[in-house]
Design an enzyme around this catalytic site. Structure first.
Site, PDB file in Angstrom:
ATOM      1  N   SER A  12       0.837  -1.196   0.000  1.00 18.78           N
ATOM      2  CA  SER A  12       0.000   0.000   0.000  1.00 18.78           C
ATOM      3  C   SER A  12       0.877   1.253   0.000  1.00 18.78           C
ATOM      4  O   SER A  12       1.707   1.411  -0.893  1.00 18.78           O
ATOM      5  CB  SER A  12      -0.920  -0.046   1.226  1.00 18.78           C
ATOM      6  OG  SER A  12      -1.954   0.885   1.101  1.00 18.78           O
ATOM      7  N   ARG A  42     -11.611   5.968  10.261  1.00 22.59           N
ATOM      8  CA  ARG A  42     -11.082   4.614  10.275  1.00 22.59           C
ATOM      9  C   ARG A  42     -12.128   3.599   9.804  1.00 22.59           C
ATOM     10  O   ARG A  42     -11.818   2.671   9.067  1.00 22.59           O
ATOM     11  CB  ARG A  42     -10.621   4.251  11.684  1.00 22.59           C
ATOM     12  CG  ARG A  42     -10.121   2.834  11.833  1.00 22.59           C
ATOM     13  CD  ARG A  42      -8.944   2.550  10.923  1.00 22.59           C
ATOM     14  NE  ARG A  42      -8.309   1.277  11.217  1.00 22.59           N
ATOM     15  CZ  ARG A  42      -7.243   0.817  10.594  1.00 22.59           C
ATOM     16  NH1 ARG A  42      -6.693   1.534   9.638  1.00 22.59           N
ATOM     17  NH2 ARG A  42      -6.715  -0.337  10.907  1.00 22.59           N
ATOM     18  N   HIS A  96      -7.838  -5.375  -0.080  1.00 15.99           N
ATOM     19  CA  HIS A  96      -6.556  -4.684   0.047  1.00 15.99           C
ATOM     20  C   HIS A  96      -5.757  -5.182   1.259  1.00 15.99           C
ATOM     21  O   HIS A  96      -4.530  -5.237   1.233  1.00 15.99           O
ATOM     22  CB  HIS A  96      -6.817  -3.180   0.169  1.00 15.99           C
ATOM     23  CG  HIS A  96      -5.573  -2.352   0.214  1.00 15.99           C
ATOM     24  ND1 HIS A  96      -4.603  -2.429  -0.760  1.00 15.99           N
ATOM     25  CD2 HIS A  96      -5.141  -1.427   1.112  1.00 15.99           C
ATOM     26  CE1 HIS A  96      -3.626  -1.584  -0.451  1.00 15.99           C
ATOM     27  NE2 HIS A  96      -3.922  -0.974   0.670  1.00 15.99           N
ATOM     28  N   ASP A 112      -8.518  -6.934  -4.392  1.00 13.12           N
ATOM     29  CA  ASP A 112      -8.176  -5.584  -3.926  1.00 13.12           C
ATOM     30  C   ASP A 112      -8.755  -4.564  -4.902  1.00 13.12           C
ATOM     31  O   ASP A 112      -8.284  -4.434  -6.023  1.00 13.12           O
ATOM     32  CB  ASP A 112      -6.649  -5.452  -3.846  1.00 13.12           C
ATOM     33  CG  ASP A 112      -6.190  -4.103  -3.304  1.00 13.12           C
ATOM     34  OD1 ASP A 112      -7.022  -3.193  -3.159  1.00 13.12           O
ATOM     35  OD2 ASP A 112      -4.979  -3.969  -3.036  1.00 13.12           O
TER      36      ASP A 112
END
Lengths: 384, 212
Positions: free
Chosen positions: A158, A229, A357, A324
């Protein structure tokens, strides 16, 4: 703390402070930052030729604590524990593994909540904007300090993958190989959009107060950060993974509550993700680091992606994951194509996975086979 | 499933057509293997010829084994083409027992001689006498050592004979620099040079684009 086989065991976070005025680090924005402290951890031993060092680079909310435990009481090991240790892919019997918290972070490295030595106050929003390139420039000081001329590998997923790409481009003679995982050469409009909603959730929290919030638990913009979040966490999963994990199961009840309390397991899970996140992460850091990801755009910076890679010397291993959708395989393939045009040594594979992901953080056989085999070739090819 | 239309590079020893390919490759050259399977051929070329090798493969399991074999490899579908590679970026482009599996063989062949200075194709010959006999007398789709699949479950969608292939190359401005016929028996060895299309079980072609 478990006594699992191959674990690096108890580890300590160390710090390095550098770029003291007047020799501050000049950031991509032109601003100067210094002194800078980096929190870092190391595992394994640097060999006598100093040729076995691997730098791991973390994602948006990661930290320097990749593997092992800080105390015997720790329930969970570092964020990539299954990848780092004796006999593990980043084998600490063989390699010297380093990881540092990025600048702008909040887990020991200099960031917006650090004290600005010039004023004696927290930087808050006076902290200069940092980029992925700035994070890498700061890591270079650490690598210098550790006496490593040439890293055997820089690896991360990432935002860590962005840093790995940046390393190969900025310091071609100092990196023998890179492993950018589940990453991109430029964050997509969708990625920027999600980041923006997260930032908006934080700045809309009354307690955020223009970034100047207190340090006591009830003074933090915790609600905004938790929402950021929760949203981000959804983007790290996949529809399939969420269905498999939660389905429409109800949380400790047989029938709907017909009110706005928690009904579904998935709600409860996200709530928990938000709440545990605010205990370990800072709202201003979230703003800065997510913005650094938004700004990352290699084609824009170098004219084209092909130009960006023209001078790289490292061998590349790119990995993506089939489910992902935040950093989809096509982004990795773009990088692969640009490297192919430049006739660079590139290996690429899409790993089948239902986990979205997040898959790069979840223990999987594919990475456990591919990564050590690639490292072995890089270590024995005399690239370092 | 492996991209190569025949099974395994190794049966204890390197498959005979691949052994022939190894002998054709100059040391230290740049080699691209299309449909590299588990990377076995590139591994041998690395060790014996010191080449700088690169593979393209579609199957995930084969890719992982290629990486474990120390080969640099990209997961891609050959039918997507080789557009990324500059002209003549490799000394050799190899296509071993794979031509018959791609959807657009003509595009593949053109790309091959564009990207490589030389192309090397190995292919099973669908006009080999054993295949002809099976087809004529049993009236069923032939199965052989090199083409072991059933019609309903085969990666081999463009089966070709040596004569077809030579005609194809002429038609597409691809020059055949060498043709090495590989018979299946000692008797075949004598006959294959006179009548390759009947007696060669497989063949290796060294090719070059004519528009140099």
């Amino acid at each position: 703390m478990n006594n699992d086989n191959g674990s690096v065991g108890l580890v300590q976070t160390k710090t390095l402070t550098f770029a003291h005025p007047p020799d501050e680090l000049i950031l991509e924005s032109g601003a100067r930052l210094g002194p800078i402290t980096l929190a870092y951890e190391t595992y394994g031993k640097l060999d006598s030729q100093r040729s076995n060092a691997i730098l791991l680079v973390h994602a948006l909310t990661g930290d320097a604590h990749v593997a092992g435990y800080h105390t015997h009481a720790d329930r969970k090991p570092g964020w990539w524990d299954w990848m780092v240790g004796s006999g593990r892919p980043f084998d600490t019997d063989r390699y010297f593994v380093v990881c540092s918290n990025v600048i702008g972070g909040c887990q020991g490295s200099t960031g917006p909540r650090s004290i600005n030595p010039a004023t004696g106050e927290r930087y808050n929003l006076d902290f200069p904007m940092v980029t992925i390139g700035d994070m890498v420039a700061a890591q270079r000081y650490l690598v210098d300090e550790l006496g490593i001329d040439r890293l055997l590998c820089v690896a991360g997923g990432s935002m860590g993958g962005m840093q790995a790409l940046e390393w190969a481009i900025r310091y071609p003679e100092r990196v023998a190989s890179v492993i950018p995982i589940a990453t991109t050469s430029r964050l997509s409009a969708q990625g920027i959009a999600f980041n923006q909603v997260g930032r908006r959730a934080i700045t809309a929290d009354n307690k955020w107060n223009g970034g100047n919030y207190g340090v006591k638990p009830d003074e933090l913009p915790a609600e905004g950060l938790a929402v950021a979040r929760m949203l981000a966490h959804i983007t790290y999963l996949s529809e399939e993974a969420m269905h498999a994990k939660f389905g429409r199961r109800l949380r400790e009840k047989e029938r709907y509550g017909f009110d706005f309390s928690i009904d579904f397991e998935v709600e409860s899970y996200l709530q928990h993700q938000g709440e545990s996140f605010i205990r370990r992460f800072d709202a201003d850091s979230y703003l800065y680091i997510s913005k650094a990801m938004d700004y990352f755009d290699l084609p824009r910076q170098y004219g084209s992606l092909q130009n960006a890679f023209a001078g790289v010397q490292a061998g590349f291993l790119l990995l993506s994951f089939s489910s992902d959708w935040l950093f989809p395989t096509v982004h990795s393939k773009e990088i692969v194509r640009a490297l192919m045009v430049n006739r660079k040594d590139v290996t690429f594979c899409e790993i089948p996975s239902p986990y979205g992901h997040d898959a790069f953080l979840i223990e999987n056989e594919a990475m456990k086979r591919i990564v050590p085999a690639f490292l072995n070739r890089m270590a024995s090819s005399g690239r370092h | 499933m492996k991209m190569s239309g025949t099974k395994g590079c190794f049966d204890g020893v390197l498959r005979r057509d691949l052994r022939t390919v190894v002998a054709l490759i100059e040391p230290k050259s740049r080699v691209l293997d299309l449909g590299c399977g588990d990377g076995g051929l590139l591994g041998v070329l690395n060790r014996e010829r010191g080449i700088s090798g690169h593979g393209i493969e579609r199957s995930f399991e084969a890719i992982v084994r290629s990486i474990e074999n120390g080969v640099s490899v990209i997961q891609a579908d050959l039918d997507e083409g080789l557009g990324e590679y500059p002209n003549h970026s490799f000394d050799y482009v190899l296509l071993s027992h794979t031509l018959q599996t791609v959807h657009k063989p003509a595009v593949m062949m053109r790309e091959m001689v564009r990207v490589g200075r030389l192309g090397i194709v190995t292919m099973p010959n669908f006009a080999h006498w054993r295949i002809r006999l099976q087809f004529v007398f049993r009236g069923r789709m032939p199965k052989t050592r090199l083409l072991p699949y059933s019609w309903y479950d085969t990666p081999n969608i463009h089966l070709v004979t040596l004569s077809d292939f030579c005609w194809f190359c002429r038609r597409h401005d691809i020059e055949i620099l060498r043709q090495i016929n590989l018979p299946s028996s000692r008797l075949g060895r004598l006959l294959a040079d006179f009548w390759p299309n009947l007696f060669a079980e497989s063949a290796v072609f060294v090719l070059q684009g004519k528009t140099e």
